[in-house]
Design an enzyme around this catalytic site. Sequence first.
Site, PDB file in Angstrom:
ATOM      1  N   ASP A   1     -61.690  52.268 -52.010  1.00  0.00           N
ATOM      2  CA  ASP A   1     -62.110  51.569 -53.230  1.00  0.00           C
ATOM      3  C   ASP A   1     -61.237  50.324 -53.389  1.00  0.00           C
ATOM      4  O   ASP A   1     -60.027  50.361 -53.190  1.00  0.00           O
ATOM      5  CB  ASP A   1     -61.968  52.482 -54.459  1.00  0.00           C
ATOM      6  N   ILE A   2     -61.875  49.213 -53.756  1.00  0.00           N
ATOM      7  CA  ILE A   2     -61.168  47.929 -53.860  1.00  0.00           C
ATOM      8  C   ILE A   2     -60.188  47.910 -55.038  1.00  0.00           C
ATOM      9  O   ILE A   2     -59.237  47.135 -55.055  1.00  0.00           O
ATOM     10  CB  ILE A   2     -62.202  46.775 -53.971  1.00  0.00           C
TER      11      ILE A   2
ATOM     12  N   HIS B   1     -72.889  56.516 -54.599  1.00  0.00           N
ATOM     13  CA  HIS B   1     -71.573  56.665 -53.970  1.00  0.00           C
ATOM     14  C   HIS B   1     -70.828  57.831 -54.590  1.00  0.00           C
ATOM     15  O   HIS B   1     -71.013  58.162 -55.755  1.00  0.00           O
ATOM     16  CB  HIS B   1     -70.750  55.381 -54.094  1.00  0.00           C
ATOM     17  N   MET B   2     -69.971  58.429 -53.780  1.00  0.00           N
ATOM     18  CA  MET B   2     -69.111  59.521 -54.222  1.00  0.00           C
ATOM     19  C   MET B   2     -67.674  59.016 -54.154  1.00  0.00           C
ATOM     20  O   MET B   2     -67.255  58.468 -53.128  1.00  0.00           O
ATOM     21  CB  MET B   2     -69.313  60.719 -53.281  1.00  0.00           C
ATOM     22  N   HIS B   3     -66.943  59.179 -55.254  1.00  0.00           N
ATOM     23  CA  HIS B   3     -65.516  58.834 -55.258  1.00  0.00           C
ATOM     24  C   HIS B   3     -64.716  60.035 -54.772  1.00  0.00           C
ATOM     25  O   HIS B   3     -64.968  61.177 -55.208  1.00  0.00           O
ATOM     26  CB  HIS B   3     -65.031  58.528 -56.682  1.00  0.00           C
TER      27      HIS B   3
ATOM     28  N   ASN C   1     -70.904  59.027 -60.409  1.00  0.00           N
ATOM     29  CA  ASN C   1     -71.397  58.507 -61.681  1.00  0.00           C
ATOM     30  C   ASN C   1     -72.855  58.108 -61.489  1.00  0.00           C
ATOM     31  O   ASN C   1     -73.202  57.484 -60.488  1.00  0.00           O
ATOM     32  CB  ASN C   1     -70.579  57.276 -62.112  1.00  0.00           C
TER      33      ASN C   1
HETATM   34  P1  AMP Z   1     -68.823  53.295 -60.188  1.00  0.00           P
HETATM   35  O1  AMP Z   1     -68.201  52.818 -61.457  1.00  0.00           O
HETATM   36  O2  AMP Z   1     -68.889  54.784 -60.061  1.00  0.00           O
HETATM   37  O3  AMP Z   1     -70.148  52.614 -59.910  1.00  0.00           O
HETATM   38  O4  AMP Z   1     -67.815  52.838 -59.052  1.00  0.00           O
HETATM   39  C1  AMP Z   1     -67.947  51.667 -58.337  1.00  0.00           C
HETATM   40  C2  AMP Z   1     -66.664  51.492 -57.571  1.00  0.00           C
HETATM   41  O5  AMP Z   1     -66.861  50.531 -56.570  1.00  0.00           O
HETATM   42  C3  AMP Z   1     -65.483  50.998 -58.432  1.00  0.00           C
HETATM   43  O6  AMP Z   1     -64.434  51.945 -58.394  1.00  0.00           O
HETATM   44  C4  AMP Z   1     -65.100  49.667 -57.779  1.00  0.00           C
HETATM   45  O7  AMP Z   1     -63.705  49.451 -57.757  1.00  0.00           O
HETATM   46  C5  AMP Z   1     -65.666  49.833 -56.379  1.00  0.00           C
HETATM   47  N1  AMP Z   1     -65.990  48.595 -55.684  1.00  0.00           N
HETATM   48  C6  AMP Z   1     -66.701  47.541 -56.149  1.00  0.00           C
HETATM   49  N2  AMP Z   1     -66.814  46.589 -55.193  1.00  0.00           N
HETATM   50  C7  AMP Z   1     -66.166  47.055 -54.105  1.00  0.00           C
HETATM   51  C8  AMP Z   1     -65.927  46.556 -52.786  1.00  0.00           C
HETATM   52  N3  AMP Z   1     -66.373  45.361 -52.394  1.00  0.00           N
HETATM   53  N4  AMP Z   1     -65.222  47.318 -51.919  1.00  0.00           N
HETATM   54  C9  AMP Z   1     -64.757  48.516 -52.296  1.00  0.00           C
HETATM   55  N5  AMP Z   1     -64.957  49.063 -53.517  1.00  0.00           N
HETATM   56  C10 AMP Z   1     -65.654  48.347 -54.407  1.00  0.00           C
END
Ligand code: AMP
Length: 113
Positions: A29-30, A99-101, A86
């Site tokens: 995650d960025i 996506h899965m965190h 989410n």
């Molecule tokens: P959500 O809030 O569950 O949709 O999570 C989206 C996640 O994507 C967040 O934790 C962001 O930090 C992450 N994110 C957004 N853009 C990027 C990217 N280019 N590379 C890696 N993670 C990202």
Amino acid sequence: MDCVFCKIVAGEIPSRILYQDEEVIAFPDIDPLAPVHMLIIPRKHIPSLAELTEAESSLIGNMAKIANRLAKNEGISDKGYRLVINSGKQGGQGVAHLHMHLLGGRQLSSALG
Ligand code: AMP
Ligand code: ZN
């Protein structure tokens, strides 16, 4: 399609790929919320969990299996970790590509909401 995760899948946005197979990729995650914070995503653009079809439902098990492997590789499997999906606006979804965190490496709050 203007989807940041599709661009990562296509290699148009560089990312450190931590795992990949024909169906799924994983990358950091960025904006990490924990010492270990990775995202496991399908290559296919599925906008949210709510839009996953029944035929695609085995994907979630595969994503969890990969998350478990990544947690083992990171050495957090025994200490504990959290998998989060989410879905939709009120679910806190910010990127409209399923996506899965995987979160871990510190004590996580027991609060979910
Ligand atoms: P959500 O809030 O569950 O949709 O999570 C989206 C996640 O994507 C967040 O934790 C962001 O930090 C992450 N994110 C957004 N853009 C990027 C990217 N280019 N590379 C890696 N993670 C990202
Ligand atoms: Zn996408």
